[in-house]
Design an enzyme around this catalytic site. Structure first.
Site, PDB file in Angstrom:
ATOM      1  N   HIS A 201      40.073  40.865  45.974  1.00 27.79           N
ATOM      2  CA  HIS A 201      40.421  40.522  46.984  1.00 27.79           C
ATOM      3  C   HIS A 201      42.138  40.334  46.061  1.00 27.79           C
ATOM      4  O   HIS A 201      42.151  39.553  45.298  1.00 27.79           O
ATOM      5  CB  HIS A 201      40.485  38.976  46.765  1.00 27.79           C
ATOM      6  CG  HIS A 201      41.025  37.872  48.003  1.00 27.79           C
ATOM      7  ND1 HIS A 201      41.817  36.528  47.653  1.00 27.79           N
ATOM      8  CD2 HIS A 201      42.162  38.367  48.942  1.00 27.79           C
ATOM      9  CE1 HIS A 201      42.388  36.240  48.382  1.00 27.79           C
ATOM     10  NE2 HIS A 201      43.211  37.121  49.485  1.00 27.79           N
TER      11      HIS A 201
HETATM   12 CA    CA Z   1      42.293  44.519  48.562  1.00 24.35          CA
END
Ligand code: CA
Ligand code: ZLM
Ligand code: ZN
Length: 406
Positions: A201
């Site tokens: 992320h």
């Molecule tokens: Ca990513």
């Protein structure tokens, strides 16, 4: 004649300084800057330097880095080395940044989540400052080319370090070159879209712009827990419900696509084209930054997806077809030969060249890196063995796309 030509009607610039290749995070640390040496060998071996302007990067200045980062943190980064670490830690200016002892791993963490212990995610290593300020300088030079209209696509495979926070290193990232480049772009363009295909992320970039409606951040990433240990996949943030802060008008400017392990090419392409298509329609970006982390490839040492090099490249092709100024950055990628393949292929896509599958082994210094079974048989697009069971059901993915629609 290798058939490599400049693209018609637009310009590509390539920003790099080979000094970054010689850096070592530690003998068994997964981040290997020499993957950039392999990428360079393929790019030069295929002759892609003839298709673009190559720029040797200079280090970023402390002032430039302070546009996002805390000045004390920047001072620390510019002075730190394995020999100076303990002395710097005694300085009261930095002592306040020491976190409480960490019990998960038995690694001592110093100020700003940095450590001289070899087991740390963000070790202090020899010549580290040189490395940090060079990859950042390359990204800033690339974004300068775009904002001044001198390039339409600018590339820095040594950048894309999306986890770094304002005053903390995290997940192999120390300076957030992405945030710094977007800040530069906001000086000339109304809206910047950030897309992140690294398997992790893009938390640092999302956090930096959570109150900035002129930046939309969109990350695709592995999300959830490991089968065997139950620990969260790093950094543990970026669930579908994470849409950043809502503006007074109710719009939100963060999008996250959390994915289970084992996703295949067809499924990834469906998610990417649907979600990016919707985001572009709703947000109408003036420029795009694409973080091309190659740890989303099948066979990656840390990643858990089953994406082939061609599909990874399709994300670049799709974004390029939107015809807005484009900054292409690297990021993660821990199986070095495949990182090199992906970023070479994506350099070719950026310059509108199609490369033959057979790597020109006679023109690269270390052909053995790409030869033999298990090393990809001298091919640019080897078939990966499907290494992770696919936990993504088509209906889950369809439901996710529906939820993201707005
Ligand atoms: Ca990513
Ligand atoms: N321990 N050595 C992706 C950043 C991923 C956090 C668990 C440290 C490793 C990993 C380091 C040599 C990007 C976590 C891990 C071990 C707390 C992560 C040193 C192996 C080693 O062998 C290793 C002794 C090390 C680190 C594995 N760390 C794997 N995964 C993640 C960070 C960065 O790709 O997104 C962008 C460049 N860290 O899971 C721990 C929780 C620290
Ligand atoms: Zn990653």
């Amino acid at each position: 004649d290798n058939g490599i030509a400049r693209p018609k009607g637009y310009k590509v610039s390539y920003h790099y300084n080979s000094t970054v290749e010689d850096m070592h995070f530690g003998r068994t640390h997964p981040m290997k800057p020499w993957r950039l040496t392999l990428a360079k060998h393929l790019i030069l071996g295929y002759g892609l330097q003839y298709a673009m302007d190559t720029h040797e990067a200079l280090p970023a200045s402390k002032e430039q880095v302070c546009a996002f980062h805390d000045p004390d943190y920047v001072d620390f980064l510019s002075e730190v080395a394995p020999e100076t670490f303990d002395r710097l830690c005694q300085n009261p200016k930095f002592a306040k940044a020491v976190p409480p002892p960490h019990d998960a791993d038995s690694v001592y963490l110093g100020p700003y989540n940095l450590s001289t212990s070899p087991g740390a995610d963000c070790p202090v290593f020899a010549d580290m400052s040189t490395y940090l300020f060079l990859y950042t300088g390359a990204t800033l030079a690339a974004s300068h080319q775009l904002t001044t209209g001198q390039s339409d696509i600018a590339v820095n495979w040594s950048g894309g370090l999306h986890h770094a926070h304002k005053s903390e290193a995290s997940g192999f990232c120390y300076i957030n070159d992405i945030v710094l480049s977007i800040l530069e772009m906001l000086k000339v363009w109304p809206r910047v879209l950030y897309i992140d295909i690294d398997v992790h992320h893009g938390d640092g970039v999302e956090e930096a712009f959570q109150r900035q409606p002129r930046v939309m951040t969109l990350s695709f990433h592995r999300f959830g827990t490991y089968d065997d240990t139950g620990h969260k996949f790093f950094p543990g943030t970026g669930d579908i419900t994470d849409i950043g802060l809502r503006s007074t008008h109710g719009e939100h400017f963060a999008l996250n696509v959390p994915i289970s392990s084992g996703i295949d090419d067809r499924q990834y392409n469906y998610l990417f084209t649907s979600v990016v298509g919707q985001a572009v329609k709703a947000f109408n970006p003036s420029a795009i930054v694409l973080q091309c982390g190659a740890d989303s490839l099948g066979g990656d040492r840390l990643g858990q997806f089953n994406i082939n090099i061609k599909q990874h490249g399709e994300c670049v092709r799709f974004v390029k077809s939107l015809n807005v100024p484009l900054l292409l950055l690297g990021g993660g990628g821990y199986t070095a030969r495949n990182v090199a393949r992906a970023w070479c292929h994506e350099t070719a896509l950026a310059t509108d060249n199609e490369l033959p599958d057979a790597i020109p082994l006679d023109f690269i210094p270390r052909p053995e890196a790409f030869q033999g079974r298990g090393h990809g048989d001298g091919k640019l697009f080897p078939a990966f063995v499907r290494s992770h069971p696919n936990y993504c059901s088509n209906s889950d993915l369809e439901n996710m796309v529906k939820k993201i629609d707005w």
